[in-house]
Design a protein around this motif. Structure first.
Motif, PDB file in Angstrom:
ATOM      1  N   PHE A  63     -14.749  -6.149  -6.523  1.00 56.72           N
ATOM      2  CA  PHE A  63     -13.455  -6.567  -7.038  1.00 56.72           C
ATOM      3  C   PHE A  63     -12.608  -7.382  -6.029  1.00 56.72           C
ATOM      4  N   ASP A  64     -11.210  -6.983  -6.073  1.00 58.56           N
ATOM      5  CA  ASP A  64     -10.493  -8.184  -5.196  1.00 58.56           C
ATOM      6  C   ASP A  64     -10.769  -7.941  -3.742  1.00 58.56           C
ATOM      7  N   GLU A  65     -11.390  -6.682  -3.454  1.00 51.94           N
ATOM      8  CA  GLU A  65     -11.709  -6.866  -1.975  1.00 51.94           C
ATOM      9  C   GLU A  65     -12.849  -7.721  -1.586  1.00 51.94           C
ATOM     10  N   GLY A  66     -13.864  -8.183  -2.510  1.00 53.12           N
ATOM     11  CA  GLY A  66     -14.776  -9.010  -2.435  1.00 53.12           C
ATOM     12  C   GLY A  66     -14.189 -10.373  -2.420  1.00 53.12           C
ATOM     13  N   SER A  67     -13.105 -10.662  -3.126  1.00 50.20           N
ATOM     14  CA  SER A  67     -12.484 -11.969  -2.734  1.00 50.20           C
ATOM     15  C   SER A  67     -11.807 -12.070  -1.429  1.00 50.20           C
ATOM     16  N   LYS A  68     -11.124 -11.189  -1.270  1.00 51.52           N
ATOM     17  CA  LYS A  68     -10.389 -11.127   0.077  1.00 51.52           C
ATOM     18  C   LYS A  68     -11.314 -11.196   1.329  1.00 51.52           C
ATOM     19  N   LEU A  69     -12.314 -10.830   1.355  1.00 53.55           N
ATOM     20  CA  LEU A  69     -13.385 -10.697   2.246  1.00 53.55           C
ATOM     21  C   LEU A  69     -14.235 -11.666   2.520  1.00 53.55           C
ATOM     22  N   ARG A  70     -14.245 -12.536   1.464  1.00 48.81           N
ATOM     23  CA  ARG A  70     -15.623 -13.496   1.092  1.00 48.81           C
ATOM     24  C   ARG A  70     -15.590 -14.421   2.659  1.00 48.81           C
TER      25      ARG A  70
ATOM     26  N   GLY B 103     -12.019  -2.537  15.487  1.00 48.39           N
ATOM     27  CA  GLY B 103     -10.868  -2.479  16.223  1.00 48.39           C
ATOM     28  C   GLY B 103      -9.685  -3.473  15.135  1.00 48.39           C
ATOM     29  N   GLY B 104      -8.469  -3.313  15.394  1.00 47.43           N
ATOM     30  CA  GLY B 104      -7.535  -4.040  14.342  1.00 47.43           C
ATOM     31  C   GLY B 104      -7.623  -3.439  13.080  1.00 47.43           C
ATOM     32  N   GLY B 105      -6.636  -3.886  12.035  1.00 52.10           N
ATOM     33  CA  GLY B 105      -6.556  -3.473  10.776  1.00 52.10           C
ATOM     34  C   GLY B 105      -7.700  -4.159   9.853  1.00 52.10           C
ATOM     35  N   GLY B 106      -8.085  -3.113   8.842  1.00 52.14           N
ATOM     36  CA  GLY B 106      -9.319  -3.739   7.911  1.00 52.14           C
ATOM     37  C   GLY B 106      -8.754  -5.017   7.025  1.00 52.14           C
ATOM     38  N   LEU B 107      -9.363  -5.979   7.189  1.00 51.01           N
ATOM     39  CA  LEU B 107      -8.776  -7.187   6.319  1.00 51.01           C
ATOM     40  C   LEU B 107      -8.846  -7.210   4.661  1.00 51.01           C
ATOM     41  N   TRP B 108      -9.430  -5.976   4.271  1.00 48.10           N
ATOM     42  CA  TRP B 108      -9.405  -5.728   2.905  1.00 48.10           C
ATOM     43  C   TRP B 108      -7.913  -5.195   2.465  1.00 48.10           C
ATOM     44  N   LEU B 109      -7.041  -4.809   3.412  1.00 49.11           N
ATOM     45  CA  LEU B 109      -5.659  -4.305   3.247  1.00 49.11           C
ATOM     46  C   LEU B 109      -4.809  -5.434   3.290  1.00 49.11           C
ATOM     47  N   ARG B 110      -5.243  -6.513   3.710  1.00 46.36           N
ATOM     48  CA  ARG B 110      -4.365  -7.852   3.649  1.00 46.36           C
ATOM     49  C   ARG B 110      -3.786  -8.156   2.194  1.00 46.36           C
ATOM     50  N   ALA B 111      -2.637  -8.626   2.197  1.00 41.66           N
ATOM     51  CA  ALA B 111      -2.072  -9.212   1.022  1.00 41.66           C
ATOM     52  C   ALA B 111      -2.843 -10.417   0.466  1.00 41.66           C
TER      53      ALA B 111
ATOM     54  N   LEU C 113       2.116  -1.690   7.779  1.00 40.57           N
ATOM     55  CA  LEU C 113       2.637  -3.156   7.209  1.00 40.57           C
ATOM     56  C   LEU C 113       1.894  -4.264   8.290  1.00 40.57           C
ATOM     57  N   ALA C 114       1.669  -4.051   9.207  1.00 41.51           N
ATOM     58  CA  ALA C 114       1.129  -5.160  10.046  1.00 41.51           C
ATOM     59  C   ALA C 114      -0.339  -5.340   9.434  1.00 41.51           C
ATOM     60  N   ASP C 115      -0.946  -4.206   9.152  1.00 40.51           N
ATOM     61  CA  ASP C 115      -2.356  -4.538   8.584  1.00 40.51           C
ATOM     62  C   ASP C 115      -2.424  -5.376   7.282  1.00 40.51           C
ATOM     63  N   VAL C 116      -1.223  -5.023   6.382  1.00 42.40           N
ATOM     64  CA  VAL C 116      -1.174  -5.636   5.144  1.00 42.40           C
ATOM     65  C   VAL C 116      -0.703  -6.785   4.998  1.00 42.40           C
ATOM     66  N   LEU C 117       0.205  -7.181   5.855  1.00 47.05           N
ATOM     67  CA  LEU C 117       1.083  -8.696   5.977  1.00 47.05           C
ATOM     68  C   LEU C 117       0.399  -9.409   6.921  1.00 47.05           C
TER      69      LEU C 117
ATOM     70  N   GLY D 161       9.880  -7.732  -3.053  1.00 49.45           N
ATOM     71  CA  GLY D 161      11.107  -8.390  -3.589  1.00 49.45           C
ATOM     72  C   GLY D 161      11.380  -9.745  -2.442  1.00 49.45           C
ATOM     73  N   ASP D 162      11.239  -9.189  -1.353  1.00 46.23           N
ATOM     74  CA  ASP D 162      11.536 -10.073  -0.204  1.00 46.23           C
ATOM     75  C   ASP D 162      10.405 -10.971   0.420  1.00 46.23           C
ATOM     76  N   LEU D 163       9.328 -10.280   0.361  1.00 48.89           N
ATOM     77  CA  LEU D 163       8.082 -10.750   1.014  1.00 48.89           C
ATOM     78  C   LEU D 163       7.071 -11.200  -0.289  1.00 48.89           C
ATOM     79  N   PRO D 164       7.113 -12.360  -0.707  1.00 48.50           N
ATOM     80  CA  PRO D 164       6.166 -12.723  -1.742  1.00 48.50           C
ATOM     81  C   PRO D 164       4.920 -12.512  -1.833  1.00 48.50           C
ATOM     82  N   GLU D 165       4.219 -12.400  -0.657  1.00 47.13           N
ATOM     83  CA  GLU D 165       2.825 -11.887  -0.649  1.00 47.13           C
ATOM     84  C   GLU D 165       2.534 -10.340  -0.723  1.00 47.13           C
ATOM     85  N   LEU D 166       3.830  -9.912  -1.010  1.00 49.99           N
ATOM     86  CA  LEU D 166       3.735  -8.232  -1.205  1.00 49.99           C
ATOM     87  C   LEU D 166       3.632  -8.166  -2.799  1.00 49.99           C
TER      88      LEU D 166
END
Lengths: 220, 97
Positions: A34-41, A191-199, B23-27, B45-50
């Motif tokens: 799903f959306d994780e697949g697109s984010k991680l492609r 290490g680092g944050g999982g990239l599937w979490l990224r907006a 927040l660092a991981d998500v943004l 509301g302030d961060l469009p990517e959220l």
């Protein structure tokens, strides 16, 4: 890099990208769902480039109903994806499987498996249901996860832009990557944050290096 | 292992740290920008990517890392509006649990 088509058990041809120089090991890469697949492609393909540089062939087939597939997603099931990935493994002569996140739920179990940050179906479903509730609330509509889930089980559901059929919803509730003999690469190992979490879809060369390096350790 | 840390204040700082990390991981923000967040910093509301999917991922990850359950009814504009608002919500949630 090769691109092409491969035949699924249900008769459709699906798209694949890969690196094939007739080398062994040959790794079937099962994408995140799903959306994780697109984010991680992008990140997934970059990891495959590193495997290629290390002398390993790899293949990333589309799951039927996703990416370039012409099939409707709402007719797909985890069982169907499992059968498709098994067929892809046979078609490409894979010796190993690298499954990413929810990909572990549909990875063919007859080959040695490496699972990167495997996710349960329930947790993927939970995040998508919550996103739907938040989006509805923004639009001034009250929905609850319980009601959505109940509707999903009987008639299917559109979640985060993905049309899930009732069978898919029911399978996701139960599906867990737990019972296999797979080697696990946890995010803490990378290490680092999982990239599937990224907006937004993102790539991290350091993480891709590390996953390829850890995977290589299990391929020989 | 037993700990003899003074729990309440340490825990408040822990939650602050976990929230900044998630927040660092998500943004995908730099350490500098994450460190610069204060209680008035705007989030939803302030961060469009959220968008809704990102917020859902954020809350789900916070649940897992802080071992709390966030109900749908808890999620509203006020709770997500600022860094301080979300932090206060999480601290109250942890105190309840």
């Amino acid at each position: 890099m090769l691109t092409g088509l491969w035949p699924t058990p249900s008769g459709s041809d699906e798209y694949v990208i890969g690196f094939d120089a007739g080398r062994a090991p040959r790794v079937l890469v099962v994408r995140a769902l799903f959306d994780e697949g697109s984010k991680l492609r992008h990140f997934t393909v970059e990891t495959m480039r590193r495997l290629d540089a290390a002398g390993v062939d790899s293949f990333l087939p589309d799951l039927p109903g996703t990416n370039e597939s012409l099939l409707p997603l709402e007719q797909q099931t985890l069982d169907g994806w499992r059968a498709a990935m098994r067929a892809a493994a046979n078609h490409f002569g894979a010796t190993h499987v690298l499954a990413i996140r929810g990909g572990a739920l549909v990875a063919p179990g007859h080959l040695p498996n490496i699972h990167y940050a495997p996710a349960s179906g329930a947790s993927l479903l939970r995040a998508m249901l919550r996103a739907q509730v938040i989006a509805a609330r923004e639009a001034g509509e009250a929905q609850s996860r319980e009601d959505l889930l109940e509707r999903g089980r009987s008639e299917g559901l559109r979640l985060a832009g993905y049309n899930l059929g009732p069978d898919m919803v029911a399978e996701l509730e139960q599906a867990s990557p737990g019972e296999s003999d797979a080697v696990e690469i946890a995010q803490g190992d990378v290490g680092g944050g999982g990239l599937w979490l990224r907006a937004e879809p993102a790539h991290d060369p350091v993480q891709a290096d590390r996953i390829a390096e850890l995977a290589m350790g299990h391929l020989r | 292992m037993a700990t003899n840390l003074p729990a309440p204040t340490e825990q408040a700082e822990d939650i602050d740290l976990v929230l900044r990390q998630v927040l660092a991981d998500v943004l995908g923000l730099s350490a500098e920008r994450i460190a610069a967040l204060d209680s008035d910093s705007g989030l939803f509301g302030d961060l469009p990517e959220l968008d809704s999917m990102a917020v859902a991922g954020l809350l789900t990850e916070l649940e897992d890392r802080l071992d709390i359950i966030i109900d749908d009814e808890d999620v509203d504009g006020e709770m997500l509006e600022t860094f301080g608002g979300l932090l206060a919500f999480l601290q109250a949630k942890r105190a309840d649990g």
